[in-house]
Design a protein around this motif. Structure first.
Motif, mmCIF file in Angstrom:
data_model
loop_
_atom_site.group_PDB
_atom_site.id
_atom_site.type_symbol
_atom_site.label_atom_id
_atom_site.label_comp_id
_atom_site.label_asym_id
_atom_site.label_seq_id
_atom_site.Cartn_x
_atom_site.Cartn_y
_atom_site.Cartn_z
ATOM 1 N N THR A 147 0.811 -1.222 0.000
ATOM 2 C CA THR A 147 0.000 0.000 0.000
ATOM 3 C C THR A 147 0.838 1.261 0.000
ATOM 4 N N TRP A 148 1.965 1.244 0.730
ATOM 5 C CA TRP A 148 2.736 2.473 0.882
ATOM 6 C C TRP A 148 3.168 3.052 -0.458
ATOM 7 N N GLU A 149 3.585 2.177 -1.387
ATOM 8 C CA GLU A 149 4.089 2.666 -2.672
ATOM 9 C C GLU A 149 2.969 3.249 -3.522
ATOM 10 N N ASN A 206 0.411 4.676 -2.526
ATOM 11 C CA ASN A 206 -0.084 5.916 -1.940
ATOM 12 C C ASN A 206 0.956 7.028 -1.951
ATOM 13 N N TYR A 235 4.185 7.109 -0.802
ATOM 14 C CA TYR A 235 5.187 7.254 0.249
ATOM 15 C C TYR A 235 6.546 6.803 -0.268
ATOM 16 N N SER A 236 7.607 7.364 0.312
ATOM 17 C CA SER A 236 8.950 7.057 -0.171
ATOM 18 C C SER A 236 9.433 5.692 0.281
ATOM 19 N N ASN A 237 8.931 5.215 1.426
ATOM 20 C CA ASN A 237 9.328 3.892 1.900
ATOM 21 C C ASN A 237 8.287 3.369 2.882
ATOM 22 N N LEU A 238 8.416 2.104 3.224
ATOM 23 C CA LEU A 238 7.446 1.447 4.099
ATOM 24 C C LEU A 238 7.437 2.047 5.496
ATOM 25 N N GLN A 294 8.193 5.031 6.487
ATOM 26 C CA GLN A 294 7.543 6.347 6.501
ATOM 27 C C GLN A 294 6.026 6.182 6.523
ATOM 28 N N TYR A 295 5.547 5.268 5.717
ATOM 29 C CA TYR A 295 4.099 5.003 5.662
ATOM 30 C C TYR A 295 3.588 4.522 7.016
ATOM 31 N N VAL A 297 0.948 6.621 9.362
ATOM 32 C CA VAL A 297 -0.380 6.045 9.558
ATOM 33 C C VAL A 297 -0.641 5.716 11.029
ATOM 34 N N TYR A 322 7.370 -1.369 11.217
ATOM 35 C CA TYR A 322 6.728 -2.499 10.531
ATOM 36 C C TYR A 322 6.779 -3.745 11.409
#
Length: 501
Positions: free
Chosen positions: A169-171, A173, A175-178, A180-181, A185, A192
């Protein structure tokens, strides 16, 4: 250092035979020593300041500060943030339209500044919701582990799908990386790895809770007794009514038309008749339309529920019920005690394709779907024509994502749960296991052809099914409430938790 003191040192140096060059070097060394001490002090101050800023802005405190202690187990601020955000996200998704319309709170303002009720903020609400979830998850996980419970395969699959969704999902939406997402959120300190850990515990707890829920057993006599005691809540009431406003209106003509309807005269004319008579009378005399409804007793309006649920009520009974602002002309059409058996069926859905992209389905597009369905049906008939082979074709061809991985199977279906063309066929008198048909449905959500296979009647009537569900929910809730009453919850540093959103 005073001037006299410096002069004395120089005199002592001269007296000892030091020349001017030696004196200069000694003075420079002394200054260097003073500078070194000053720089060291400044450096220490800078380092302390840097560490303070780093700690303040980093996730370190969130991952090392206890926010909640549940029965001796400490949960960090980061873990609290995860559950807090999950609670908010769940609420947002469940009440999406109400939230975006500002019905509950303003999404552009801090939840800490918005009151839920009497000094209790929306941030408090989501904080308490998070703690309740954490408490339940820990309790269930502890019970499950003590019992040596292994997560159900379906829950394991759902857990893995949820993780995969987060990872992708992060990509999509932007976002630069997981990480950060995850951080944006779920809040500061959440990683993670933490999400993976708590998500697993949540699914493990849910799986165990389901096993407890499924473990309760009831006899049919117990189910029938429960339903009978609560029939007014579950029986489906069929009725028709005409709503007549008695409040003031700015439209004089409308007010005159409404005043022309004498509710008592209408009841006198229709009482003891039927729906057709009621509709015809209102249409012919007042050009008014009657509304027909079917609701479970628990969902009836309190304005007229008592009259409709009267045990002596008979089909065709009519009355007028008045409130401060309206009058209701009501006719009782029947009461369904849900004593019919539910059904199990399989189907293969072939959706029509909007080939011209006009948002509508032409006769040709619908016919194409029907032809494809007929071809699949003929393929099945040409083979062994068993339920198993039908299930294989459903997995291969059906476009219904809700059933095309389980052979098109739907179980424990009650009346009017499915679209009308399927419902009417399933509950038609004389329906037998193995019956098949093709029906076409056109609606706002989809248009297509269904190949339907009737598996057979379920083991329970719909009345027993509702009683079973209610009794299980009550028994599980009672077990959980008793178990949680022994759990000790201590909170600390909650001020560090939560996102403002």
């Amino acid at each position: 250092m005073s001037a006299s003191r410096d002069k004395k040192i120089r005199k002592e140096q001269i007296a000892s035979g030091m020349d001017k060059k030696s004196i200069a070097e000694a003075e420079a060394k002394k200054q260097r020593r003073k500078s070194s001490i000053t720089y060291s002090v400044v450096a220490i101050v800078i380092v302390v300041l840097f560490v303070f800023v780093f700690i303040y802005n980093s996730a370190w405190p969130s991952r090392h500060t206890t926010a909640v202690t549940i029965d001796g187990t400490d949960y960090t601020v980061a873990q609290m943030n995860y559950y807090y955000s999950s609670s908010y996200i769940s609420f947002y998704n469940n009440y999406y339209y109400y939230v975006i319309l500002g019905y509950f709170f303003d999404t552009s303002t801090s939840l800490a500044d918005q009151e839920y009720s009497d000094g209790y903020t929306w941030q408090d609400y989501f904080m308490d919701s998070a703690i309740d979830t954490m408490t339940e998850v820990q309790l269930l996980c502890n019970e499950a582990e003590a019992a040596g419970y292994v997560m159900d395969e379906d829950y394991q699959a759902e857990y893995e799908e949820a993780l995969e969704s987060i990872q992708t999902t992060w990509e999509s939406n932007g976002y630069s990386n997981l990480e950060q997402y995850i951080n944006l959120v779920y809040g500061k300190g959440v990683t993670y790895e933490l999400v993976e850990q708590e998500l697993y515990r949540t699914y493990y707890a849910s799986s165990y809770a389901q096993s407890l829920y499924d473990g309760f057993e009831y006899t049919t006599d117990e189910l029938d007794e429960y339903y009978t005691e609560n029939a007014d809540s579950y029986d489906v009431i069929d009725y028709a009514y005409y709503y007549l406003s008695t409040s003031s209106s700015s439209d004089d003509e409308e007010e005159e038309d409404e005043d022309a309807i004498d509710p008592d005269a209408v009841v006198e004319a229709i009482d003891g008749t039927d729906l057709d008579t009621f509709e015809a009378y209102m249409s012919e005399n007042y050009e008014a339309e009657v509304t027909s409804l079917s609701y479970a007793g628990s969902s009836l309006s309190s304005t007229y529920s008592e009259w409709l649920l009267d045990a002596d009520r008979e089909v065709g009974d009519a009355t007028v019920i008045e409130t401060d602002s309206a009058s209701y002309i009501i006719m009782f059409l029947g009461r369904n005690d849900n004593s019919y058996y539910m059904t199990d069926f399989r189907h293969i859905l072939i959706e029509a394709e909007d080939t011209d992209g006009d948002g509508e389905y032409s006769d040709e597009e619908i016919a194409a779907a029907e032809e494809e369905a007929q071809a699949i049906y003929d393929e099945w008939l040409a083979g062994d024509a068993t339920e198993d082979s039908f299930a294989e074709l459903a997995n291969e061809y059906s476009t219904d994502t809700g059933s095309n991985t389980v052979g098109g199977l739907y179980e424990d279906i009650y009346q009017n749960e499915m679209v009308d063309v399927i419902n009417d066929w399933l509950f038609e008198d004389g329906r037998a296991a193995g019956d098949t048909t093709i029906v076409t449905y056109s609606g706002s959500s989809y248009t297509g052809a269904h190949i339907v296979y009737y598996v057979g009647a379920s083991d329970l009537t719909y009345a027993q099914y509702q009683a079973d569900s209610a009794m299980r929910s009550a028994d599980y809730s009672a077990w959980l409430e008793e178990a949680e009453s022994a759990v000790t919850v201590t909170t600390s540093h909650l001020g560090m938790c939560g996102k403002n959103y």
